[in-house]
Design a protein around this motif. Sequence first.
Motif, mmCIF file in Angstrom:
data_model
loop_
_atom_site.group_PDB
_atom_site.id
_atom_site.type_symbol
_atom_site.label_atom_id
_atom_site.label_comp_id
_atom_site.label_asym_id
_atom_site.label_seq_id
_atom_site.Cartn_x
_atom_site.Cartn_y
_atom_site.Cartn_z
ATOM 1 N N SER A 185 47.495 3.631 18.108
ATOM 2 C CA SER A 185 48.533 4.157 18.988
ATOM 3 C C SER A 185 48.253 5.610 19.370
ATOM 4 O O SER A 185 48.368 5.988 20.543
ATOM 5 C CB SER A 185 49.904 4.048 18.301
ATOM 6 O OG SER A 185 50.924 4.537 19.136
ATOM 7 N N MET A 186 47.880 6.415 18.400
ATOM 8 C CA MET A 186 47.594 7.832 18.667
ATOM 9 C C MET A 186 46.392 7.991 19.588
ATOM 10 O O MET A 186 46.414 8.793 20.536
ATOM 11 C CB MET A 186 47.355 8.580 17.355
ATOM 12 C CG MET A 186 48.599 8.833 16.529
ATOM 13 S SD MET A 186 49.808 9.894 17.376
ATOM 14 C CE MET A 186 48.863 11.413 17.592
ATOM 15 N N THR A 194 38.296 0.732 24.709
ATOM 16 C CA THR A 194 37.041 1.007 25.405
ATOM 17 C C THR A 194 36.034 1.481 24.366
ATOM 18 O O THR A 194 36.386 1.754 23.209
ATOM 19 C CB THR A 194 37.208 2.104 26.465
ATOM 20 O OG1 THR A 194 37.540 3.352 25.802
ATOM 21 C CG2 THR A 194 38.307 1.751 27.461
ATOM 22 N N TYR A 195 34.784 1.577 24.756
ATOM 23 C CA TYR A 195 33.759 2.078 23.838
ATOM 24 C C TYR A 195 34.130 3.465 23.328
ATOM 25 O O TYR A 195 34.000 3.753 22.135
ATOM 26 C CB TYR A 195 32.403 2.108 24.547
ATOM 27 C CG TYR A 195 31.299 2.764 23.747
ATOM 28 C CD1 TYR A 195 30.809 2.163 22.593
ATOM 29 C CD2 TYR A 195 30.747 3.975 24.165
ATOM 30 C CE1 TYR A 195 29.796 2.758 21.854
ATOM 31 C CE2 TYR A 195 29.734 4.577 23.433
ATOM 32 C CZ TYR A 195 29.264 3.966 22.281
ATOM 33 O OH TYR A 195 28.259 4.565 21.555
ATOM 34 N N GLU A 196 34.621 4.332 24.239
ATOM 35 C CA GLU A 196 34.958 5.705 23.854
ATOM 36 C C GLU A 196 36.132 5.739 22.875
ATOM 37 O O GLU A 196 36.097 6.483 21.882
ATOM 38 C CB GLU A 196 35.285 6.536 25.102
ATOM 39 C CG GLU A 196 34.101 6.845 25.993
ATOM 40 C CD GLU A 196 33.684 5.667 26.870
ATOM 41 O OE1 GLU A 196 34.411 4.642 26.907
ATOM 42 O OE2 GLU A 196 32.622 5.772 27.521
ATOM 43 N N ARG A 232 35.262 4.415 19.310
ATOM 44 C CA ARG A 232 34.531 5.374 18.480
ATOM 45 C C ARG A 232 35.458 6.382 17.809
ATOM 46 O O ARG A 232 35.080 7.007 16.809
ATOM 47 C CB ARG A 232 33.490 6.110 19.324
ATOM 48 C CG ARG A 232 32.251 5.287 19.619
ATOM 49 C CD ARG A 232 31.338 5.977 20.620
ATOM 50 N NE ARG A 232 30.936 7.316 20.190
ATOM 51 C CZ ARG A 232 29.905 7.571 19.396
ATOM 52 N NH1 ARG A 232 29.178 6.578 18.923
ATOM 53 N NH2 ARG A 232 29.592 8.813 19.073
ATOM 54 N N GLN A 233 36.667 6.544 18.326
ATOM 55 C CA GLN A 233 37.611 7.498 17.747
ATOM 56 C C GLN A 233 38.440 6.893 16.618
ATOM 57 O O GLN A 233 39.218 7.614 15.975
ATOM 58 C CB GLN A 233 38.550 8.016 18.842
ATOM 59 C CG GLN A 233 37.846 8.800 19.936
ATOM 60 C CD GLN A 233 38.807 9.217 21.040
ATOM 61 O OE1 GLN A 233 39.856 9.795 20.783
ATOM 62 N NE2 GLN A 233 38.441 8.917 22.285
ATOM 63 N N LEU A 234 38.303 5.612 16.363
ATOM 64 C CA LEU A 234 39.065 4.960 15.291
ATOM 65 C C LEU A 234 38.372 5.204 13.950
ATOM 66 O O LEU A 234 37.700 4.344 13.395
ATOM 67 C CB LEU A 234 39.208 3.462 15.580
ATOM 68 C CG LEU A 234 39.902 3.090 16.897
ATOM 69 C CD1 LEU A 234 40.008 1.566 17.029
ATOM 70 C CD2 LEU A 234 41.277 3.739 16.994
ATOM 71 N N SER A 235 38.551 6.401 13.421
ATOM 72 C CA SER A 235 37.825 6.802 12.205
ATOM 73 C C SER A 235 38.313 6.063 10.969
ATOM 74 O O SER A 235 37.519 5.763 10.066
ATOM 75 C CB SER A 235 37.940 8.318 11.999
ATOM 76 O OG SER A 235 39.301 8.716 11.957
ATOM 77 N N LYS A 275 34.786 -3.739 14.436
ATOM 78 C CA LYS A 275 35.953 -2.890 14.675
ATOM 79 C C LYS A 275 36.832 -3.473 15.779
ATOM 80 O O LYS A 275 38.065 -3.480 15.666
ATOM 81 C CB LYS A 275 35.510 -1.469 15.038
ATOM 82 C CG LYS A 275 34.987 -0.657 13.862
ATOM 83 C CD LYS A 275 34.436 0.694 14.308
ATOM 84 C CE LYS A 275 35.504 1.596 14.867
ATOM 85 N NZ LYS A 275 34.959 2.940 15.221
ATOM 86 N N THR A 276 36.210 -3.972 16.847
ATOM 87 C CA THR A 276 36.987 -4.537 17.944
ATOM 88 C C THR A 276 37.728 -5.790 17.492
ATOM 89 O O THR A 276 38.930 -5.961 17.776
ATOM 90 C CB THR A 276 36.076 -4.875 19.139
ATOM 91 O OG1 THR A 276 35.360 -3.703 19.540
ATOM 92 C CG2 THR A 276 36.895 -5.377 20.321
#
Length: 532
Positions: free
Chosen positions: A342-343, A360-362, A365-368, A480-481
Amino acid sequence: MGVIDSAITTTIEQVTAWLEENRDNNLPAIAASAIAVVVVAVFFSLFSSPRSTAKNQPPMVKYTIPFLGNTIEYGIDPVKFLQKCQKTYGDCFTFLMLGRHMTVTLGADGNHFLFNVKLKDASAEGAYETLTVPVFGKEVVYDVPNALFMEQKKFVKDALSTAAFKTYVPIITAEVKDYMDSVFKNVPAGKEIEMETFEAMSQLTIRTASHCLMGKEIRDGFLTKLYHDLDAGFAPINVFFKWLPLPAFFARDRANKEMTDLFKSIIKKRKAENDTETLDVLNGLMKAEYKDGSRPSDDAIAHLMIALLLGGQHTSSTTSSWMLFELARRPDVIADLLKEQSMVLTGKPDTPAHLLPDLTYETLRQLSLMDCVMKETLRLHAPIHTIMRLVENDVEFKGMTIPKGNFVCAAPQVSHLTESKFPEPYKFDPLRHMGSDEGSGEWTINGVDIAQKSARSLFLPFGAGRHRCIGEAFAFIQNKTIIALFIREYAHRLGTDPKTGKQWFPEPDYTSLITIPKVPRKLLVKKKEVAA
């Protein structure tokens, strides 16, 4: 053991030829298979080479029965067996398995040794050629000199570009939604069903990998039975023998030919249409060129595609399955994962899951935290528990001589459970990886990529050195997806054992080369209800 292996090979080939000639007769194939197994056992028990007389060898694990040695104990639970031996013998010891001497090097130094041992001293080809060549085919991987294999790996890695990854995320998203919709097609909202988790994740990884990496033609024309028959060739017995006249081996060989022909027909079609724009690995290999100016043959391209699919499918389906099982015990982590989505996607912590925009790919990648969940799953459930090389020349490790003819082994799963590195090693704790890029595709120090240079680590989920997994980055995107989309739309929990009343969490299954969850491996899943 060259003369012995040659004698066994000749005997088995004669039995195989006889079985092929009498395939339509009434004699069951299992009878010929039994004959072959007896021949193998007799040859090895009578003629297997004694242990080398080289001085100062690693200590030998005690055993009772010659030839069989420690096979049964290792086969039942290799991780516990190796942990027990480590306590008794230290980080380096040798055990006997089916007449072969297996020398294990544990710890960070042991990992570094195996992944960086000189090619002239120990080879992956010698350890795995009997396993991979019948399944993947000729002209690729361990059927070619190592230098050529490294070029082939680079072909694949170059095709797995950022531009390609950006096209993959929407494809994976569509495949996940389509498959899960089919599973719940006639299920009322809120009704819980049992999901055979590994089978479901296998379907998803086959669909997503074939579509992304190999093109829509393969995804649409993919034959599940072909995959199944090829996959059956990845049996532990293949590590030692590739020529037993087993029905599964005949099916494997037929499937390899049919799948090779399928890829070659698509290659021919793309060449005729001059298709140079499709961003998949198949097109990348069609453009590839070796350093000497030659190009891979169509057979080699087809076999590399088979290797890519078979080499990554089981590891990804296994990892996504274990991720779901671990998350089923941690609803608090699921809540944090949804908050993270959500964030990242809306800038707010509480956007309802069904209103979240597509990944999206970008943004992926932010889902740490999702990265950490995957790493912690790989730490606790390494898909490959033991990695081997065949010792080609006597080699030294910590003052001990590992003799020619031994297999040398590293055990990532044992390293991953080292308490000094990972406190409470059996606890699922994703946050232990937060802020660390060790074990990921972006493993760097001061901006310098060391993923291919260092293996002195206790956390190597994708291997290291020249044989580090080239599909690592894609595995992160794929898993991850899949998991991110699954937890948005579905709630899942562990089943309960009716006898004990306890939640059922599957044990690891060590009977295959990949550590999959042992049956039963069902989750109770329901589609989340959306408030009006």
